[in-house]
Design a protein around this motif. Structure first.
Motif, PDB file in Angstrom:
ATOM      1  N   ASN A  59      -1.442   2.719   6.763  1.00 45.11           N
ATOM      2  CA  ASN A  59      -1.827   1.323   6.558  1.00 45.11           C
ATOM      3  C   ASN A  59      -1.458   0.507   7.788  1.00 45.11           C
ATOM      4  OD1 ASN A  59      -2.808   1.489   3.923  1.00 45.11           O
ATOM      5  ND2 ASN A  59      -0.804   1.101   3.015  1.00 45.11           N
ATOM      6  N   PRO A  60      -2.412  -0.238   8.354  1.00 48.51           N
ATOM      7  CA  PRO A  60      -2.044  -1.195   9.409  1.00 48.51           C
ATOM      8  C   PRO A  60      -1.218  -2.324   8.792  1.00 48.51           C
ATOM      9  CG  PRO A  60      -4.379  -1.368   8.872  1.00 48.51           C
ATOM     10  CD  PRO A  60      -3.836  -0.231   8.065  1.00 48.51           C
ATOM     11  N   GLY A  61      -0.267  -2.864   9.550  1.00 48.64           N
ATOM     12  CA  GLY A  61       0.626  -3.897   9.041  1.00 48.64           C
ATOM     13  C   GLY A  61       0.429  -5.251   9.708  1.00 48.64           C
ATOM     14  N   ASP A  62       1.261  -6.203   9.298  1.00 54.98           N
ATOM     15  CA  ASP A  62       1.171  -7.583   9.776  1.00 54.98           C
ATOM     16  C   ASP A  62       1.343  -7.703  11.284  1.00 54.98           C
ATOM     17  OD1 ASP A  62       0.964  -8.161   7.069  1.00 54.98           O
ATOM     18  OD2 ASP A  62       2.956  -9.076   6.916  1.00 54.98           O
ATOM     19  N   VAL A  63       2.280  -6.938  11.852  1.00 54.13           N
ATOM     20  CA  VAL A  63       2.516  -7.037  13.303  1.00 54.13           C
ATOM     21  C   VAL A  63       1.260  -6.638  14.069  1.00 54.13           C
ATOM     22  CG1 VAL A  63       3.817  -6.090  15.258  1.00 54.13           C
ATOM     23  CG2 VAL A  63       5.024  -6.789  13.188  1.00 54.13           C
ATOM     24  N   LEU A  64       0.571  -5.602  13.617  1.00 55.20           N
ATOM     25  CA  LEU A  64      -0.669  -5.179  14.278  1.00 55.20           C
ATOM     26  C   LEU A  64      -1.731  -6.270  14.181  1.00 55.20           C
ATOM     27  CD1 LEU A  64      -2.141  -2.986  15.839  1.00 55.20           C
ATOM     28  CD2 LEU A  64      -2.836  -2.012  13.644  1.00 55.20           C
ATOM     29  N   GLN A  65      -1.805  -6.942  13.027  1.00 57.86           N
ATOM     30  CA  GLN A  65      -2.780  -8.023  12.883  1.00 57.86           C
ATOM     31  C   GLN A  65      -2.452  -9.171  13.834  1.00 57.86           C
ATOM     32  OE1 GLN A  65      -4.067  -8.990   8.936  1.00 57.86           O
ATOM     33  NE2 GLN A  65      -4.627 -11.089   9.494  1.00 57.86           N
ATOM     34  N   ILE A  66      -1.180  -9.525  13.939  1.00 58.05           N
ATOM     35  CA  ILE A  66      -0.787 -10.605  14.850  1.00 58.05           C
ATOM     36  C   ILE A  66      -1.016 -10.195  16.299  1.00 58.05           C
ATOM     37  CG2 ILE A  66       1.184 -11.951  15.704  1.00 58.05           C
ATOM     38  CD1 ILE A  66       2.268 -11.851  12.773  1.00 58.05           C
TER      39      ILE A  66
END
Length: 148
Positions: A59-66
C-alpha cells in the motif's frame, strides 16, 4: 509492525475489524493469511483484496502522496471480519526518520506548479495521528494547501 488478529464473528455484517484509514509512511507491506478481509476504496466503492498465497500487498502511504505532490495516492483501506474463520495479518509500515521534513519534492514540481501540501516534520505528523486530534478528518486533507 502491527500484528492483527480478527476472531470469527457470528454477525460479520454488524462490525468492522479496522475502520477506514490510510497509512502514514512511504509504503506498507501487508502479509495476509488465506481469509479475505482487506478492502481498498476504489472509485468510491469498497473492493475486497483476494489473498494470494506467499504474496505481500503493498500500500502506498501518506508520505508518498505528499512527496509526489498528490501524483500517487495513499491507499484508503479497511479490514472486515469473517463469519466462518479467524483472520490474521501482519503489516509493516516504512517511513522516514522522525526528524525528516516531509514535503513535495522540488524536483517533481513542474515549472509554475505549486506544492499541494505544506511541509511538516514527520514526528509532528505522527503525533497528530496518534493524538486523535483530527476527529476523523483525513490528515492529508488537513495538510493540503489552499491553491487559488
Amino acid at each position: 509492525m502491527v500484528c492483527n488478529y480478527y476472531p470469527k464473528c457470528p454477525e460479520p455484517e454488524c462490525t468492522l475489524g479496522v475502520g477506514s484509514h490510510t497509512d502514514p509512511g512511504w509504503i506498507t507491506a501487508l502479509m495476509q493469511d488465506d481469509v479475505t478481509g482487506l478492502q481498498v476504496l476504489h472509485e468510491d466503492r469498497w473492493v475486497t483484496v483476494k489473498p494470494i498465497p506467499h504474496a505481500l500487498v503493498i500500500n502506498p502511504g501518506d508520505v508518498l502522496q505528499i512527496l509526489s505532490n498528490g501524483k500517487y495516492k495513499s491507499a484508503e483501506h479497511r479490514a472486515t471480519v469473517s463469519g466462518s474463520s479467524d483472520r490474521i495479518s501482519v503489516g509493516t509500515t516504512y517511513g522516514p526518520s522522525l526528524n525528516t521534513i516531509i514535503r513535495p519534492a522540488p524536483e517533481l514540481l513542474l515549472k509554475g506548479c505549486k506544492p499541494v501540501y505544506r511541509e511538516i516534520v514527520y514526528k509532528e505528523y505522527m503525533e497528530m495521528i496518534l493524538s486523535g486530534s483530527l476527529e476523523d478528518k483525513c490528515l492529508l486533507d488537513f495538510h493540503r494547501l489552499e491553491i487559488h
